[in-house]
Design a protein around this motif. Structure first.
Motif, PDB file in Angstrom:
ATOM      1  N   VAL A   1     -97.340 -10.695 -81.501  1.00 49.49           N
ATOM      2  CA  VAL A   1     -96.115 -11.662 -81.240  1.00 49.49           C
ATOM      3  C   VAL A   1     -96.516 -12.830 -82.307  1.00 49.49           C
ATOM      4  O   VAL A   1     -95.571 -13.337 -83.034  1.00 49.49           O
ATOM      5  N   ASN A   2     -97.638 -13.301 -82.242  1.00 52.13           N
ATOM      6  CA  ASN A   2     -97.885 -14.585 -82.980  1.00 52.13           C
ATOM      7  C   ASN A   2     -97.633 -14.302 -84.642  1.00 52.13           C
ATOM      8  O   ASN A   2     -97.371 -14.790 -85.375  1.00 52.13           O
ATOM      9  N   TYR A   3     -98.423 -12.963 -84.822  1.00 55.03           N
ATOM     10  CA  TYR A   3     -98.108 -12.425 -86.235  1.00 55.03           C
ATOM     11  C   TYR A   3     -96.867 -12.138 -86.638  1.00 55.03           C
ATOM     12  O   TYR A   3     -96.489 -12.573 -87.832  1.00 55.03           O
ATOM     13  N   VAL A   4     -96.142 -11.742 -85.616  1.00 55.37           N
ATOM     14  CA  VAL A   4     -94.543 -11.518 -86.102  1.00 55.37           C
ATOM     15  C   VAL A   4     -93.822 -12.778 -86.335  1.00 55.37           C
ATOM     16  O   VAL A   4     -93.146 -12.964 -87.392  1.00 55.37           O
ATOM     17  N   LEU A   5     -94.143 -13.741 -85.372  1.00 54.04           N
ATOM     18  CA  LEU A   5     -93.499 -15.182 -85.764  1.00 54.04           C
ATOM     19  C   LEU A   5     -94.108 -15.829 -86.874  1.00 54.04           C
ATOM     20  O   LEU A   5     -93.370 -16.965 -87.628  1.00 54.04           O
ATOM     21  N   SER A   6     -95.244 -15.560 -87.257  1.00 56.65           N
ATOM     22  CA  SER A   6     -95.862 -16.176 -88.507  1.00 56.65           C
ATOM     23  C   SER A   6     -95.717 -15.413 -89.785  1.00 56.65           C
ATOM     24  O   SER A   6     -96.131 -15.874 -90.816  1.00 56.65           O
ATOM     25  N   GLY A   7     -94.842 -14.242 -89.631  1.00 55.14           N
ATOM     26  CA  GLY A   7     -94.652 -13.588 -90.800  1.00 55.14           C
ATOM     27  C   GLY A   7     -95.744 -12.671 -91.425  1.00 55.14           C
ATOM     28  O   GLY A   7     -95.913 -12.242 -92.537  1.00 55.14           O
ATOM     29  N   GLU A   8     -96.703 -12.660 -90.675  1.00 59.65           N
ATOM     30  CA  GLU A   8     -97.900 -12.157 -91.174  1.00 59.65           C
ATOM     31  C   GLU A   8     -97.559 -10.398 -90.724  1.00 59.65           C
ATOM     32  O   GLU A   8     -98.460  -9.802 -90.015  1.00 59.65           O
ATOM     33  N   ASP A   9     -96.939  -9.985 -91.716  1.00 59.57           N
ATOM     34  CA  ASP A   9     -96.473  -8.325 -91.278  1.00 59.57           C
ATOM     35  C   ASP A   9     -97.933  -7.251 -91.426  1.00 59.57           C
ATOM     36  O   ASP A   9     -97.953  -6.474 -90.511  1.00 59.57           O
TER      37      ASP A   9
ATOM     38  N   VAL B   1    -102.632  -4.710 -85.821  1.00 65.00           N
ATOM     39  CA  VAL B   1    -102.885  -4.956 -84.435  1.00 65.00           C
ATOM     40  C   VAL B   1    -102.256  -3.970 -83.546  1.00 65.00           C
ATOM     41  O   VAL B   1    -102.682  -3.642 -82.914  1.00 65.00           O
ATOM     42  N   GLU B   2    -100.826  -3.392 -84.156  1.00 64.92           N
ATOM     43  CA  GLU B   2    -100.410  -2.376 -83.638  1.00 64.92           C
ATOM     44  C   GLU B   2    -101.094  -1.095 -83.636  1.00 64.92           C
ATOM     45  O   GLU B   2    -101.055  -0.390 -82.587  1.00 64.92           O
TER      46      GLU B   2
END
Length: 122
Positions: free
Chosen positions: A99-107, A113-114
């Protein structure tokens, strides 16, 4: 063949860096500093010390600020949970990091992580 009993390459450098990082972290309120020391502890297997450092990162970083540090700390805590055999907690931490990577744009990191989440489920 003889087993390789040498420490992993670079461990010596990490061991040398830890006292310096500890000194800096003792006087720092910066999540990134505590993340670095947590990563160093994790790399050499000091799991309780790593856990404490990552928890400090989470306490110092507010929700909207420092998402990358929060995500990295959550990944570190997931690694510790996995080593301790707690796959449920490891997955929960990875979901938080995702979630934090999604919100920070770190695709790229989100995708990584997925993949780890998928590996935990098998």
């Amino acid at each position: 063949a003889k087993p390789n009993t040498l420490p992993p390459e670079g461990t010596g450098l990490v061991l040398e860096a830890i006292p310096i990082l500890e000194t800096v972290a003792a006087e720092s309120e910066t999540p990134y500093t505590h993340r670095l020391i947590g990563d160093a502890y994790l790399e050499i297997g000091l799991l309780e010390a790593a856990k404490a450092s990552y928890e400090t990162v989470l306490a110092l970083s507010v929700e909207g600020d420092g998402r990358e540090n929060r995500a990295a700390a959550q990944v570190g805590l997931a690694n510790i949970s996995a080593v301790e055999g707690d796959r449920i907690q490891a997955e929960a931490r990875l979901q938080q990091a995702r979630v934090n990577y999604v919100l920070s744009g770190e695709d790229d990191r989100r995708k990584q992580v997925e993949r780890w989440i998928g590996e935990l489920r098998f």
